[in-house]
Design an enzyme around this catalytic site. Structure first.
Site, short mmCIF file in Angstrom:
data_model
loop_
_atom_site.label_atom_id
_atom_site.label_comp_id
_atom_site.label_asym_id
_atom_site.label_seq_id
_atom_site.Cartn_x
_atom_site.Cartn_y
_atom_site.Cartn_z
N HIS A 1 -43.95 31.89 -18.17
CA HIS A 1 -44.09 32.39 -20.15
C HIS A 1 -42.97 31.85 -21.29
O HIS A 1 -43.27 31.73 -22.16
CB HIS A 1 -43.51 34.06 -20.35
N ASP B 1 -44.01 33.84 -12.22
CA ASP B 1 -43.15 33.94 -13.85
C ASP B 1 -42.00 32.73 -13.45
O ASP B 1 -41.44 32.77 -13.96
CB ASP B 1 -42.21 35.25 -13.69
N SER C 1 -34.94 33.72 -21.95
CA SER C 1 -35.12 33.34 -20.57
C SER C 1 -35.90 32.07 -19.66
O SER C 1 -35.38 30.79 -20.44
CB SER C 1 -37.31 33.83 -20.73
#
Length: 311
Positions: A66, A97, A178
């Site tokens: 993402h 992911d 992230s």
């Protein structure tokens, strides 16, 4: 009358600070891994997508899928030194992911030192956890916490569309973290920071290294990550479930004390084609005892796509 000035004690008279000769294990862990942590940015039509990543080997960088807004467009990788390098996506799997980048700008091996990975299977609740990344553009940020749980499922954390297990930690994870590493007290990467529960504080999640590494190797080789599935929705057989069942005269009596009960079957899925029906209870998968729906899902995730199984 004014008081006389205090007489300095011998210790106060010689109050020059002593040089520190020690360091914390946290600082040592951060020093060992921080050269392998990068910032990742990619322009988008409206703004700039940003996140973190960790260098794995041979100019490859691991991050979250993402973080990548467009896999066809180049990204910028900023090293700890401040040096900026261009990179491209070589593999991406949205369901787990995970994304792998390859640096395309000229660079030396010293520019991209690989991080050392540890076994996430060795983690226990209460172990130290250090999250490193670039939240909200603040480079080289590290936060300290503990491992709160080692085996959260995607449905438990509110990410039901994902096919990955998660480590839970209370080390602060913020936007921009992230893809950055979650490391243990030895500076070994045991996961990559992925998401938080926005409505709560102190609850963040990372994808464990033992799950990541085999899939990363597939992506580097240019292969797709394949996800096995049965095509069923399951629920754990427990006292609460049996009480609910007993109140509905239209449901069959559940005579099992443990296992995973099938509450929905996907039409034309593998389970439907094999004759599995709603309200069947899975007791074993390939002779492995099944005590819960969570365990059944984990066993299925480890199966080989296209291989027959016995239930």
């Amino acid at each position: 009358p004014s008081l006389p000035p205090p007489t300095p004690s011998p210790s106060n008279a010689a109050s020059s600070p002593l040089p520190s000769t020690s360091t914390s294990f946290i600082a040592s862990a951060v020093r060992s891994v921080s050269p392998s942590v990068v910032s990742i940015t990619q322009p988008t039509p409206m703004s700039t997508s940003s996140g973190s990543g960790v260098i794995i080997r041979d100019g490859h960088v691991l991050t979250n899928a993402h973080v990548v807004s467009d896999r066809e467009k180049p990204l910028t990788v900023t090293l700890k030194s401040g040096k900026k390098l261009e990179a491209k996506v070589v593999g991406l799997d949205g369901l787990s992911d995970i994304a792998v980048l390859c640096v395309t700008s000229p660079h030396s091996a010293a520019d991209l030192p690989p991080a050392k990975f540890g076994a996430s299977s060795s983690l226990s609740c209460g172990d130290w956890a250090i999250a490193i990344g670039n939240p909200v553009g603040l480079s080289e940020t590290c936060t300290l916490g503990i491992i709160s749980s080692t085996d959260r499922t995607s449905s438990e954390i509110g990410a039901g569309s994902k096919r990955a297990p998660f480590i839970q930690t209370d080390a602060a994870i913020n936007p921009g973290n992230s893809g950055g590493p979650l490391v243990n007290e030895r500076g070994e990467v045991v996961g990559i920071n992925t998401c938080i529960r926005a409505e709560m504080e102190g609850i963040g999640f990372a994808i464990p290294s033992d799950f990541l590494l085999p899939r990363v190797e597939r992506l580097i080789r240019g292969e797709d990550v394949r996800h096995p599935f049965l095509g069923v929705q399951m629920r754990t057989v427990d006292d609460e479930m049996k009480r609910e069942w007993s109140k509905d005269p239209n449901l069959p009596e559940c005579l099992e004390d443990e296992g995973a009960v099938v509450v929905n079957v996907l039409p034309d899925g593998p389970a439907a084609k094999a004759g599995l029906k709603r309200w069947d209870v899975l007791k074993t998968i390939n002779d492995q005892p099944i005590k819960s729906a969570k365990q059944a899902s984990a066993v299925v995730e480890g199966l080989e796509v296209g291989r027959d199984i016995e239930v």
